[in-house]
Design an enzyme around this catalytic site. Structure first.
Site, PDB file in Angstrom:
ATOM      1  N   SER A 120     -17.212   6.410  -1.653  1.00 34.54           N
ATOM      2  CA  SER A 120     -17.518   5.647  -2.976  1.00 34.54           C
ATOM      3  C   SER A 120     -18.155   6.841  -3.962  1.00 34.54           C
ATOM      4  N   GLY A 144      -5.099  12.188  -1.612  1.00 38.50           N
ATOM      5  CA  GLY A 144      -6.151  12.745  -0.860  1.00 38.50           C
ATOM      6  C   GLY A 144      -7.334  12.827  -1.807  1.00 38.50           C
ATOM      7  N   GLU A 170      -9.703   1.749  -2.927  1.00 37.31           N
ATOM      8  CA  GLU A 170      -9.626   1.839  -4.420  1.00 37.31           C
ATOM      9  C   GLU A 170     -11.107   1.272  -4.995  1.00 37.31           C
ATOM     10  N   SER A 197       0.712  -1.190  -0.010  1.00 37.89           N
ATOM     11  CA  SER A 197      -0.046  -0.097   0.266  1.00 37.89           C
ATOM     12  C   SER A 197       0.750   1.265   0.200  1.00 37.89           C
ATOM     13  N   ASP A 252      -8.586 -21.494   8.711  1.00 32.55           N
ATOM     14  CA  ASP A 252      -9.160 -22.740   9.556  1.00 32.55           C
ATOM     15  C   ASP A 252      -8.228 -23.741   9.873  1.00 32.55           C
ATOM     16  N   LEU A 309      -6.297   5.973 -10.291  1.00 27.31           N
ATOM     17  CA  LEU A 309      -6.793   4.710  -9.492  1.00 27.31           C
ATOM     18  C   LEU A 309      -6.541   3.411 -10.564  1.00 27.31           C
ATOM     19  N   ASN A 310      -6.821   3.620 -11.907  1.00 29.08           N
ATOM     20  CA  ASN A 310      -6.637   2.698 -12.671  1.00 29.08           C
ATOM     21  C   ASN A 310      -5.157   2.097 -12.326  1.00 29.08           C
ATOM     22  N   ILE A 366      -6.267   8.403   4.609  1.00 35.28           N
ATOM     23  CA  ILE A 366      -5.364   8.637   3.439  1.00 35.28           C
ATOM     24  C   ILE A 366      -3.986   7.946   4.085  1.00 35.28           C
TER      25      ILE A 366
HETATM   26  P1  TGC Z   1     -18.627   8.848 -13.881  1.00 35.03           P
HETATM   27  O1  TGC Z   1     -19.532   9.965 -14.172  1.00 35.03           O
HETATM   28  O2  TGC Z   1     -18.821   7.458 -13.935  1.00 35.03           O
HETATM   29  O3  TGC Z   1     -17.367   9.407 -14.312  1.00 35.03           O
HETATM   30  C1  TGC Z   1     -16.578  10.759 -13.957  1.00 35.03           C
HETATM   31  C2  TGC Z   1     -15.695  11.218 -14.933  1.00 35.03           C
HETATM   32  O4  TGC Z   1     -14.800  10.292 -14.660  1.00 35.03           O
HETATM   33  C3  TGC Z   1     -14.175   9.339 -15.863  1.00 35.03           C
HETATM   34  N1  TGC Z   1     -13.768   8.188 -15.446  1.00 35.03           N
HETATM   35  C4  TGC Z   1     -12.748   7.516 -15.701  1.00 35.03           C
HETATM   36  N2  TGC Z   1     -11.751   7.996 -16.510  1.00 35.03           N
HETATM   37  C5  TGC Z   1     -10.602   7.019 -16.149  1.00 35.03           C
HETATM   38  N3  TGC Z   1     -10.625   5.963 -15.632  1.00 35.03           N
HETATM   39  C6  TGC Z   1     -11.387   5.531 -14.908  1.00 35.03           C
HETATM   40  N4  TGC Z   1     -11.499   4.416 -14.161  1.00 35.03           N
HETATM   41  C7  TGC Z   1     -12.716   6.410 -15.013  1.00 35.03           C
HETATM   42  N5  TGC Z   1     -13.839   6.342 -14.326  1.00 35.03           N
HETATM   43  C8  TGC Z   1     -14.586   7.388 -14.562  1.00 35.03           C
HETATM   44  C9  TGC Z   1     -15.589   9.486 -16.827  1.00 35.03           C
HETATM   45  O5  TGC Z   1     -15.513   9.291 -18.144  1.00 35.03           O
HETATM   46  C10 TGC Z   1     -16.090  10.747 -16.560  1.00 35.03           C
HETATM   47  O6  TGC Z   1     -15.498  11.704 -17.481  1.00 35.03           O
HETATM   48  P2  TGC Z   1     -16.032  12.906 -17.908  1.00 35.03           P
HETATM   49  O7  TGC Z   1     -14.950  13.448 -18.824  1.00 35.03           O
HETATM   50  O8  TGC Z   1     -17.120  12.198 -18.534  1.00 35.03           O
HETATM   51  O9  TGC Z   1     -16.423  14.066 -16.864  1.00 35.03           O
HETATM   52  O10 TGC Z   1     -18.299   9.107 -12.405  1.00 35.03           O
HETATM   53  P3  TGC Z   1     -19.030   8.889 -11.004  1.00 35.03           P
HETATM   54  O11 TGC Z   1     -19.117   9.982 -10.102  1.00 35.03           O
HETATM   55  O12 TGC Z   1     -20.775   8.427 -11.480  1.00 35.03           O
HETATM   56  O13 TGC Z   1     -18.382   7.576 -10.520  1.00 35.03           O
HETATM   57  C11 TGC Z   1     -18.963   6.543  -9.887  1.00 35.03           C
HETATM   58  C12 TGC Z   1     -17.954   5.513  -9.582  1.00 35.03           C
HETATM   59  C13 TGC Z   1     -18.373   4.664  -8.569  1.00 35.03           C
HETATM   60  C14 TGC Z   1     -17.446   4.843 -10.781  1.00 35.03           C
HETATM   61  C15 TGC Z   1     -16.639   6.130  -8.953  1.00 35.03           C
HETATM   62  O14 TGC Z   1     -16.770   7.409  -8.240  1.00 35.03           O
HETATM   63  C16 TGC Z   1     -15.814   5.212  -8.004  1.00 35.03           C
HETATM   64  O15 TGC Z   1     -14.604   4.551  -8.889  1.00 35.03           O
HETATM   65  N6  TGC Z   1     -15.684   5.108  -6.881  1.00 35.03           N
HETATM   66  C17 TGC Z   1     -14.805   4.561  -5.997  1.00 35.03           C
HETATM   67  C18 TGC Z   1     -14.018   5.614  -5.206  1.00 35.03           C
HETATM   68  C19 TGC Z   1     -12.543   5.142  -5.244  1.00 35.03           C
HETATM   69  O16 TGC Z   1     -12.282   4.091  -5.755  1.00 35.03           O
HETATM   70  N7  TGC Z   1     -12.019   5.521  -4.210  1.00 35.03           N
HETATM   71  C20 TGC Z   1     -10.427   5.382  -3.955  1.00 35.03           C
HETATM   72  C21 TGC Z   1      -9.765   6.406  -3.258  1.00 35.03           C
HETATM   73  S1  TGC Z   1      -7.978   6.191  -3.198  1.00 35.03           S
HETATM   74  C22 TGC Z   1      -7.681   4.896  -2.353  1.00 35.03           C
HETATM   75  O17 TGC Z   1      -8.607   4.148  -1.815  1.00 35.03           O
HETATM   76  C23 TGC Z   1      -6.413   4.601  -2.128  1.00 35.03           C
HETATM   77  S2  TGC Z   1      -5.960   3.180  -1.365  1.00 35.03           S
HETATM   78  C24 TGC Z   1      -4.373   3.034  -1.642  1.00 35.03           C
HETATM   79  C25 TGC Z   1      -3.487   2.139  -0.968  1.00 35.03           C
HETATM   80  O18 TGC Z   1      -3.393   2.333   0.143  1.00 35.03           O
HETATM   81  O19 TGC Z   1      -2.976   1.145  -1.542  1.00 35.03           O
HETATM   82  P1  FAD Z   2     -18.807   4.177   1.530  1.00 29.51           P
HETATM   83  O1  FAD Z   2     -18.542   4.814   0.445  1.00 29.51           O
HETATM   84  O2  FAD Z   2     -19.687   4.790   2.785  1.00 29.51           O
HETATM   85  O3  FAD Z   2     -19.573   2.498   1.503  1.00 29.51           O
HETATM   86  C1  FAD Z   2     -19.973   1.838   2.594  1.00 29.51           C
HETATM   87  C2  FAD Z   2     -20.582   0.569   1.778  1.00 29.51           C
HETATM   88  O4  FAD Z   2     -21.712   1.057   0.892  1.00 29.51           O
HETATM   89  C3  FAD Z   2     -19.631  -0.255   1.049  1.00 29.51           C
HETATM   90  O5  FAD Z   2     -20.029  -1.571   1.133  1.00 29.51           O
HETATM   91  C4  FAD Z   2     -20.070   0.201  -0.403  1.00 29.51           C
HETATM   92  O6  FAD Z   2     -19.943  -0.762  -1.362  1.00 29.51           O
HETATM   93  C5  FAD Z   2     -21.681   0.341  -0.431  1.00 29.51           C
HETATM   94  N1  FAD Z   2     -21.923   1.346  -1.320  1.00 29.51           N
HETATM   95  C6  FAD Z   2     -22.155   2.431  -1.480  1.00 29.51           C
HETATM   96  N2  FAD Z   2     -22.393   3.176  -2.540  1.00 29.51           N
HETATM   97  C7  FAD Z   2     -23.402   2.237  -3.176  1.00 29.51           C
HETATM   98  C8  FAD Z   2     -23.956   2.125  -4.108  1.00 29.51           C
HETATM   99  N3  FAD Z   2     -24.244   3.055  -4.881  1.00 29.51           N
HETATM  100  N4  FAD Z   2     -24.789   0.899  -4.561  1.00 29.51           N
HETATM  101  C9  FAD Z   2     -24.480  -0.173  -3.570  1.00 29.51           C
HETATM  102  N5  FAD Z   2     -23.671  -0.356  -2.563  1.00 29.51           N
HETATM  103  C10 FAD Z   2     -22.837   0.917  -2.347  1.00 29.51           C
HETATM  104  N6  FAD Z   2      -8.743   6.927   0.026  1.00 29.51           N
HETATM  105  C11 FAD Z   2      -7.746   8.029  -0.519  1.00 29.51           C
HETATM  106  O7  FAD Z   2      -8.280   8.946  -1.046  1.00 29.51           O
HETATM  107  N7  FAD Z   2      -6.518   7.901  -0.339  1.00 29.51           N
HETATM  108  C12 FAD Z   2      -5.992   6.828   0.229  1.00 29.51           C
HETATM  109  O8  FAD Z   2      -4.764   6.736   0.539  1.00 29.51           O
HETATM  110  C13 FAD Z   2      -6.617   5.841   0.981  1.00 29.51           C
HETATM  111  N8  FAD Z   2      -6.279   4.843   1.689  1.00 29.51           N
HETATM  112  C14 FAD Z   2      -6.814   4.017   2.417  1.00 29.51           C
HETATM  113  C15 FAD Z   2      -6.414   3.219   3.478  1.00 29.51           C
HETATM  114  C16 FAD Z   2      -7.153   2.399   4.325  1.00 29.51           C
HETATM  115  C17 FAD Z   2      -6.517   1.618   5.513  1.00 29.51           C
HETATM  116  C18 FAD Z   2      -8.516   2.636   4.135  1.00 29.51           C
HETATM  117  C19 FAD Z   2      -9.388   1.588   4.977  1.00 29.51           C
HETATM  118  C20 FAD Z   2      -9.119   3.305   3.250  1.00 29.51           C
HETATM  119  C21 FAD Z   2      -8.553   4.134   2.397  1.00 29.51           C
HETATM  120  N9  FAD Z   2      -9.017   5.112   1.412  1.00 29.51           N
HETATM  121  C22 FAD Z   2      -8.215   5.923   0.771  1.00 29.51           C
HETATM  122  C23 FAD Z   2     -10.458   5.224   1.348  1.00 29.51           C
HETATM  123  C24 FAD Z   2     -11.267   4.236   0.836  1.00 29.51           C
HETATM  124  O9  FAD Z   2     -10.956   4.379  -0.804  1.00 29.51           O
HETATM  125  C25 FAD Z   2     -12.607   4.448   0.939  1.00 29.51           C
HETATM  126  O10 FAD Z   2     -12.842   3.811   2.291  1.00 29.51           O
HETATM  127  C26 FAD Z   2     -13.539   3.568  -0.073  1.00 29.51           C
HETATM  128  O11 FAD Z   2     -13.309   4.140  -1.254  1.00 29.51           O
HETATM  129  C27 FAD Z   2     -14.784   3.199   0.516  1.00 29.51           C
HETATM  130  O12 FAD Z   2     -15.558   4.609   1.004  1.00 29.51           O
HETATM  131  P2  FAD Z   2     -16.170   4.581   2.332  1.00 29.51           P
HETATM  132  O13 FAD Z   2     -15.133   4.265   3.256  1.00 29.51           O
HETATM  133  O14 FAD Z   2     -16.423   6.029   2.545  1.00 29.51           O
HETATM  134  O15 FAD Z   2     -17.393   3.759   2.197  1.00 29.51           O
END
Ligand code: TGC
Ligand code: FAD
Length: 421
Positions: free
Chosen positions: A169, A161, A399, A122, A372, A275-276, A194
């Site tokens: 999400s 961030g 992610e 990570s 287990d 994220l990709n 974060i």
């Molecule tokens: P949506 O309307 O679908 O898209 C908005 C704009 O973004 C473009 N797009 C992408 N472009 C490149 N790659 C992708 N994978 C893309 N997905 C969407 C899309 O074409 C559009 O562009 P434009 O020009 O038309 O505006 O967006 P939405 O708001 O409806 O999105 C919904 C959803 C669920 C797909 C999205 O928000 C999502 O993927 N949610 C998950 C959030 C997430 O992954 N958070 C991660 C935080 S970082 C983290 O967790 C780091 S942990 C790392 C570690 O410690 O290892």
């Molecule tokens: P929520 O979005 O509140 O989701 C809660 C539950 O509801 C999930 O099961 C989800 O699948 C479900 N849900 C949400 N929406 C829907 C829907 N439309 N339909 C059906 N089910 C739905 N983020 C960063 O930006 N940078 C980082 O470096 C980073 N590192 C992290 C490290 C750790 C240890 C952890 C735990 C998280 C980290 N994150 C980071 C945040 C992480 O990306 C989010 O926790 C994750 O994207 C989920 O968001 P949330 O926790 O707000 O859950």
């Protein structure tokens, strides 16, 4: 520059000499439970050398630290520097002190590091995919020259961030703003969960811009520790991913110049492109954790006797081992193919969602089942598999959760978007 390959001679990482066996009249390759479908044969010499470098480092330098790191939840800055020395950070980037290696090589590094612990992977994936990638992709030449070499060497630690307390999400709903000022921008808001934040020197922050009172697109900014109004707080006592440090980032009227904006980031597509890359790496990494859990469960089952027989001789135990091994073998081949497509520039984000979702879900499920086999010892951190299981719950969540990736794929299959109105 391919520093990684120079570190070690190009030798095969895993035993590649495949003995032949004879069954009846037919000649077959020998079954190798550590690589049942011979993925090794698909790698280039350079990729094998990189894998070996990463494996040696992980099995010596990381393995010796992981139990203490997980118990104490403390950040050891030497780890990033050691990774940097070996060229493991930002390995796909060309120039700026980076290795310029293939997408498959990046995946292999993630697999080897996560074979030890998801928290170490990570830390590394955030630095490579979520901090170096956006600076390289959306930054100016001056930003690249300023930040990339120090991030590549591990001298500086970065964080990303996107997530906020009220928006995980659905990052499109983010509340953090960057308001245009005559001198540049003023950032206000907070980010939570974060990775690396409490010790980060460099912060890639995503904010919705406000110009002339109007809200605009989400854009990326590079902030630095020490800026007035920027602070971080550790999220202590995590139940998982304890070898990596996680925190919140607070921005209270942080004033920056125009040079803090990543000028080519213009909309949510920019953070999603980071994220990709990270999701792709996670799809490999979690398979490393599952492979380690399988190897440890197999060794334990061969050693431990009950009813005067090794656990490994019982059918139910064998099934658990075989199911886990099949899942990692197929998951790795899926990620391998995705890596080749990504390397050719012939891929789409939905394919990444498929492999991130499948591999995280499979790794979590099978590691839970393998646990287990350890009976009461599953509880002891000496056996490591419980640590993997706890970590994998987070990998299945960050992610993009397992279900969110299911919905992304549902949209790709049906054309109907199911996550919002
Ligand atoms: P949506 O309307 O679908 O898209 C908005 C704009 O973004 C473009 N797009 C992408 N472009 C490149 N790659 C992708 N994978 C893309 N997905 C969407 C899309 O074409 C559009 O562009 P434009 O020009 O038309 O505006 O967006 P939405 O708001 O409806 O999105 C919904 C959803 C669920 C797909 C999205 O928000 C999502 O993927 N949610 C998950 C959030 C997430 O992954 N958070 C991660 C935080 S970082 C983290 O967790 C780091 S942990 C790392 C570690 O410690 O290892
Ligand atoms: P929520 O979005 O509140 O989701 C809660 C539950 O509801 C999930 O099961 C989800 O699948 C479900 N849900 C949400 N929406 C829907 C829907 N439309 N339909 C059906 N089910 C739905 N983020 C960063 O930006 N940078 C980082 O470096 C980073 N590192 C992290 C490290 C750790 C240890 C952890 C735990 C998280 C980290 N994150 C980071 C945040 C992480 O990306 C989010 O926790 C994750 O994207 C989920 O968001 P949330 O926790 O707000 O859950």
């Amino acid at each position: 520059m391919v520093r990684l390959a120079a570190v070690r001679p190009a030798v095969n990482a895993i035993t590649s000499a495949r003995a032949m066996s004879v069954r009846g009249m037919a000649k077959f390759a020998q079954y190798n439970w550590e690589d049942p479908l011979n993925m090794e044969s698909l790698l280039t010499d350079e990729e094998k050398a990189i894998q070996e470098t990463a494996r040696d480092f992980a099995q010596t330098e990381l393995m010796s630290r992981v139990t203490e790191g997980f118990r104490t939840e403390k950040y050891d800055p030497e780890i990033m520097k050691e990774m940097g020395k070996l060229g493991l950070l930002g390995p796909e980037i060309k120039g700026y002190g980076c290795a310029g290696a293939s997408s498959v090589a990046y995946g292999l590094i993630a697999r080897e590091v996560e074979r030890v612990d998801s928290g170490y992977r990570s830390m590394m994936s955030v630095q490579s995919s979520l901090v170096m990638h956006p600076i390289n992709e959306f930054g100016t030449e001056a930003q690249k020259e300023k930040y990339l070499p120090k991030l590549a060497s591990g001298e500086w630690l970065g964080c990303f961030g996107l997530t906020e307390p009220n928006h995980g999400s659905d990052p499109a709903g983010m509340e953090t703003t960057a308001t245009k000022t005559p001198e540049g921008w003023e950032l206000n808001g907070s980010k939570t969960w974060i990775s690396n934040a409490p010790h980060a020197d460099v912060f890639v922050i995503w904010a919705r811009v406000v110009e002339n009172g109007q809200k605009g697109k989400v854009r990326g900014f590079v902030l630095e520790r020490g800026m007035e109004g920027l602070s971080t707080e550790k999220i202590a006592h995590k139940l998982a991913l304890r070898a990596s440090v996680t925190g919140s980032v607070f921005m209270d009227s942080v004033k920056v110049g125009e040079d803090a904006l990543l000028p080519k980031s213009n909309g949510l597509g920019a953070p999603f492109s980071c994220l990709n890359s990270a999701r792709y790496g996670i799809s490999w990494g979690v398979m490393g954790a599952l492979e380690d859990a399988t190897a440890r469960a197999r060794a334990y089952a061969l050693e431990r006797k009950q009813f005067d027989r090794p656990l490994a001789s019982f059918q139910l135990v064998q099934k658990k081992l075989v199911d886990a091994s099949t899942a990692s073998t197929l998951g790795l081949l899926g990620s391998y193919q995705l890596g080749r497509l990504k390397g050719e520039g012939n891929y789409c984000p939905d394919q990444i969602s498929m492999m991130k979702r499948n591999n995280c879900g499979q790794a979590l499920y099978h590691t839970r089942v393998l646990l287990d086999i350890f009976g009461g010892n599953a509880c002891s951190d000496e056996y490591h598999v419980g640590r993997h299981e706890a970590n994998l719950q987070v990998c299945n969540t960050y992610e993009g959760t397992y279900d969110i990736h299911g919905l992304i794929l549902g949209k790709a299959m049906t054309g109907h978007q199911a996550f919002a109105n």
